[in-house]
Enzyme design. Structure first.
Site, mmCIF file in Angstrom:
data_model
loop_
_atom_site.group_PDB
_atom_site.id
_atom_site.type_symbol
_atom_site.label_atom_id
_atom_site.label_comp_id
_atom_site.label_asym_id
_atom_site.label_seq_id
_atom_site.Cartn_x
_atom_site.Cartn_y
_atom_site.Cartn_z
ATOM 1 N N ASP A 72 0.849 -1.174 0.000
ATOM 2 C CA ASP A 72 0.000 0.000 0.000
ATOM 3 C C ASP A 72 0.900 1.244 0.000
ATOM 4 O OD1 ASP A 72 -2.264 1.620 0.116
ATOM 5 O OD2 ASP A 72 -3.272 0.320 1.550
ATOM 6 N N GLU A 81 -10.956 6.651 3.934
ATOM 7 C CA GLU A 81 -10.011 6.046 4.864
ATOM 8 C C GLU A 81 -10.152 6.624 6.278
ATOM 9 O OE1 GLU A 81 -6.164 5.058 3.184
ATOM 10 O OE2 GLU A 81 -6.923 5.507 1.187
#
Length: 1006
Positions: free
Chosen positions: A621, A811
């Site tokens: 990520d 997020e």
């Protein structure tokens, strides 16, 4: 995937650009300087469109403080502009010229200069100009930087030739990408991050006399010219001027082939000469230099032939163009060979540096220069959320990515890049693309075909812009609605998530990977491995996040049953890549404590690759290895040894490339591990057909945002609507009714699309093309009155529809407790009270997770969970007006209060507002017959289960569910809710008889 919005990349911007700090060097013939800002009080502190200086930042703490301070040592006058700052994200200040007055003309000057009070802190400061366009907030941005490495006042001079066009962020489509200087709207400074400090500046002014090299430049039509051996390359050299005026002085371009890996006389015929563009030559005039290559019979790597250009009278190209004689005659280039043999051949030829490059992924806006693609043999680039070309069109995407692919052709083996984006609900970075409902809405459809079709449309639109790789789908099993990524999950039940994994075939095609070469398929990514949906509230240590990137604490049995299960299915479906989670995994009882997933070799190597047999590659990520404890070398070593094959290092690609090579050389990472990682990456590139067709196939671009694709999104939006309550049959609406519409989300395409739309965090307003809920209702109904805040008179209406809910986030920014909660806003609550107090009403909740309705539920006649339906509000209107029946079911348990969280199907204590699987219907007769009907249906369900008939089993259980829901009504109790929710899980796992038994228990509990 976390994405720092590229608008804010102060660290990136200020670290990339050269800046020569110099004292005054004005010539004797230079005109007098032109003042811009003296800071004596002539320019106010004011926001645009008024003339003035204003501050900005990524959050409330980041804008600096400003004042006009009297200082005895002021270089000019008595006052200076001074301020303090302590920036964690990004921040700075701008002077915008008034929008209602003509722009300023700076074209007669050589550059801009100002006094800066040096702090000698070694930090870089970004200086930006605003050129052209309608005003200061709709202009092109041109940037450079300087390093504060002195003490006291110093005058800095910046020639306009030092400014470069910002490719990472532009607020509008590109105007002309030429620093014209005739329409200037001001300047801005981005201050350093990472520590409290102060600054002072004074005397901003224009200096010097412009020369032709500022207004005229020489460009080539490409930087790289690949050519088959034996053929000729034509390098077009063009003179261009600001404003397209003819040149007023001659421009000469001397050229010669020199250097490179090609051998003069053997691989190419050398050329040398000079081109002259006489005074009066029109802007855009071109000349061509031809470089002939020579043929031999041997197979060879690619060879480079640079064409050195020496320009007089104009600004030279940023780099010399180079002709590349294509690699040829080598086994890895033969598409008839099996992929495995092609990979082995190519791998055997590569150096460690080339292998390290294939394991490196950079953000496209972070490239110091496009030539770094070849210099570092980069294997991949990505666009983070909001990292788009200008203008943000399909054509511009394809052109941008083709330009990057062209750079990769200048490497020895011409290994193509694999370009990736987060297309998590359609090609969501692209304006005008078809935006699907977020995954939580897809889960609510309970329809695997909808998930498949959504993936299919997404893949077609993404690949048509030249992108072969999608960082989707998210296979997280969300277990706590306080998580800011809840909407990225298909639901709280692993069985539901697995049922929606048809999206992988929509994206990739056949599990074998044979369809990946098609121009409408992309490589998919299963993320985030493993357990990111199970993080414990309060366990995050990332900034102000409360749950995202935290710790998942589970028993091994829970891990296998809940969080790993979807990945087994994804591997079976042939998913090409897997992305680990930012979170940490703490398996209770193993005495290891929390382990960062990017460092968890037992899970990545042991479970994913070895036990599950995953043969794709693992991509990290965004900057995630930086969160592993230890220094950077340790982060690289640990993550690669744990099984990561490609590392997303958006800004640190140079450091990563060197560190990885050093770790291998030192023996701390084995050559075998590197070869395994690179083999996995190359395998997918070969499967995608990138070696044969590295450039965009735009033949499908006309379908982007097409009516056909939007019809798929419209159906998905309709099926995702969950009818939670419908007292008195308020829904569906009738076309004859006069409908009063209110609420913050009724007419806002940005809010209904949510985060990850055009930008990382998304935003409210008209951010892309589509139909809002209100617009859909107006097309579907005959008489609709709209008042966002319900301030318009309510008299004379038959029914009200109030569309409320959340504004976009992504997020951990969206975590509850990080400036967010699950309650309606005061404005939404007031709108509900007013409308529902005046007439029968339906309330639609547009959100990425359940919202707490509380004491307002009794005043609401109909309640709909609309989730985040995407760009097709027509789909919502379809069910509101009865064009389609409500069929959606809750993919999450709907809580009564935040104190209940986490609450999930299967919990021993379970007393929700609405249970998992709940969803009323319309346009369908609910079965009757009570217990006798239930007994008969139980027998039928057992037969269907024994026969393995999914169609019959689902139909039978659905009948029973509707019958039970009708009896439960709005008197849902813990005794009825638990077996009701359990039944839906059993249905999804094919246990139809047990599902009917649970529903019967719920019926009896009412």
């Amino acid at each position: 995937m976390r994405r720092t919005a590229l608008l804010v990349s102060a660290t990136l911007l200020t670290g990339l650009l050269p800046f020569a700090v110099a004292g005054p060097a004005s010539g004797a013939d230079d005109p007098a300087p032109v003042p811009v800002d003296n800071f004596e009080g002539e320019i106010p502190f004011a926001n645009p469109p008024a003339e003035g200086i204003f501050t900005w930042g990524s959050d409330t703490d980041d804008p600096p403080t400003l004042e006009l301070a009297a200082r005895g040592d002021a270089p000019q006058g008595e006052k200076v502009l001074s301020g303090t700052y302590d920036i964690s994200g990004y921040g700075g200040f701008t002077h915008d010229f008034a929008f209602d007055k003509p722009a300023h003309d700076w074209s007669a000057s050589k550059g801009i200069r100002f006094w800066w009070d040096g702090r000698n802190n070694g930090k870089k400061v970004n200086f930006e100009l605003k050129d052209g366009g309608a005003n200061g907030e709709a202009s092109e941005l041109w940037t450079t930087s300087f390093t504060d490495d002195w003490t006291g006042w110093k005058q800095l001079e910046i020639p306009f030739t030092d400014f470069t066009y910002r490719t990472d962020y532009q607020p509008v489509g590109g105007i002309d990408q030429v620093l014209g200087l005739t329409e200037m709207w001001g300047y801005a400074l981005t201050l350093p991050v990472g520590g409290a400090d102060q600054f002072a500046m004074d005397g901003v002014e224009l200096y010097g006399k412009a020369d032709q090299s500022l207004r005229a430049n020489v460009v080539t039509d490409a930087a790289v010219y690949p050519v088959e051996e034996g053929r000729s390359a034509a390098v077009k050299i063009t003179v261009a001027t600001t404003g397209s005026a003819p040149i007023d002085e001659p421009v000469t371009v001397a050229y010669e082939t020199a250097g490179g890996t090609g051998e003069s006389g053997k691989d190419y015929t050398p050329v040398e000469g000079e081109l002259t563009f006489p005074a009066g030559t029109a802007s855009g005039t071109s000349r061509t230099v031809t470089v002939a290559t020579l043929r031999d019979k041997a197979g060879e790597n690619a060879e480079t032939v640079p064409l050195k250009l020496t320009v007089t009278g104009a600004k030279a190209p940023a780099e010399n163009p180079q002709v590349v004689i294509d690699a040829h005659g080598l086994p890895y280039l033969d598409p008839k060979l099996p992929v495995k043999k092609r990979v082995a051949d190519l791998l055997s030829r590569m150096s460690l540096a080339e292998k390290a490059g294939q394991m490196t992924q950079a953000e496209r806006g972070a490239l110091t220069t496009p030539g770094d693609i070849a210099s570092y043999d980069l294997g991949s680039l990505l666009s983070g959320g909001g990292s788009t070309p200008t203008p943000n069109t399909p054509e511009a995407w394809a052109k941008m990515i083709d330009g990057f692919q062209l750079r990769a052709q200048a490497t020895r083996f011409q290994i193509p890049l694999i370009y990736g984006v987060d297309a998590v609900h359609g090609h969501n970075n692209l304006v005008g693309a078809t935006i699907m409902p977020h995954n939580i809405g897809i889960g609510a459809t309970r329809d695997p075909q909808v998930a498949y079709e959504a993936g299919k449309v997404t893949a077609a639109e993404v690949r048509a812009t030249g992108i072969p790789w999608d960082f989707a789908p998210c296979l997280c099993v969300t277990r706590d609605e306080r998580w800011g990524r809840t909407y990225e999950s298909f639901g709280e039940d692993p069985a539901l998530v697995e049922s929606m994994e048809t999206v992988i075939q929509g994206l990739q095609g056949a599990p074998s990977g044979k369809d990946l070469k098609r121009n409408d398929k992309v490589l998919a990514t299963a993320k985030h491995f493993v357990g990111d949906g199970g993080t414990e509230y309060g366990s995050s240590t990332t900034g102000t996040y409360t749950i995202d990137q935290g710790i998942t604490k589970v028993t091994r049995q829970e891990l296998e049953a809940v969080h790993l299960a979807p990945y087994r299915d994804a591997v079976d479906r042939g998913v090409g890549t897997v992305m680990p989670s930012y979170s940490s995994l703490d398996i209770l009882g193993d005495s290891k404590g929390p382990v960062k997933m990017h460092a968890d070799a037992a899970m990545i190597n042991g479970v994913l690759k070895d036990r599950m047999g995953f043969d794709g590659f693992v991509i990290s990520d965004w900057q995630a290895i930086d969160q592993i404890p230890g220094d950077y070398a340790s982060d690289v070593r640990t993550s690669v040894n744990a099984g990561l094959d490609m590392i997303m290092v958006p800004y640190a690609y140079k450091d990563f490339h060197k560190t990885l090579s050093d770790e291998v050389t030192a023996g701390r990472i084995s050559a075998k591990r590197i070869d395994d990682a690179v083999s996995r990456v190359l395998t997918q590139k070969f499967k995608l057909g990138l070696f044969e067709k590295p450039y965009a196939d735009t033949s499908g671009a006309s379908a982007i945002g097409s009516a056909k694709h939007r019809a798929v999104a419209r159906e998905a939006a309709a099926e995702s609507q969950v009818l939670l309550k419908n007292a008195g049959g308020v829904l569906p609406l009738k076309k004859s009714q006069k409908v009063y519409v209110a609420g913050s989300n009724a007419d806002d395409i940005g809010n209904q699309a949510g985060g990850w739309t055009i930008t990382w965090q998304g935003s409210s307003g008209k951010i892309t093309d589509g139909t809002t809920v209100l617009e859909g209702m107006r097309k579907a109904g005959s008489a609709v009155t709209y008042s966002k805040d319900a301030s318009a008179p309510t008299d004379g209406h038959d029914v009200g529809v109030v569309v409320v809910g959340e504004t976009p986030y992504a997020e951990g920014i969206g975590d509850v407790g990080n400036g967010n909660d699950l309650a309606f806003s005061a404005a939404d609550r007031a709108a509900v009270d007013k409308v529902c107090g005046a007439m029968k009403c339906a309330v639609l909740i547009v959100s990425g997770r359940p919202q707490l309705v509380g004491d307002q539920l009794g005043d609401i006649d109909a309640l709909v969970a609309s989730w985040l339906p995407g760009t097709e509000g027509d789909g919502v209107a379809d069910v509101l007006y009865g064009k389609r029946a409500f069929t959606g079911q809750l993919p999450l348990t709907w809580p009564k209060s935040e104190a209940q969280l986490p609450i999930n199907v299967g919990d021993s204590s379970y007393d929700p507002q609405f249970p998992y699987g709940w969803g009323l219907t319309t346009l369908t007769s609910v079965p009757g017959g009570g217990t006798s009907a239930l007994k008969a249906l139980a027998v039928a369900a057992a037969v269907a289960e024994k026969a393995g008939s999914e169609t019959a089993g689902r139909a039978i259980v659905t009948k029973v569910r509707l019958l039970v829901q009708q009896k439960m009504g709005q008197t849902i109790t813990a005794a009825s809710a638990k077996p009701f929710a359990d039944a839906d899980h059993l249905l999804l796992t094919g246990r139809y008889g047990q599902a009917v038994a649970k529903l019967t228990a719920a019926y009896r509990a009412v």
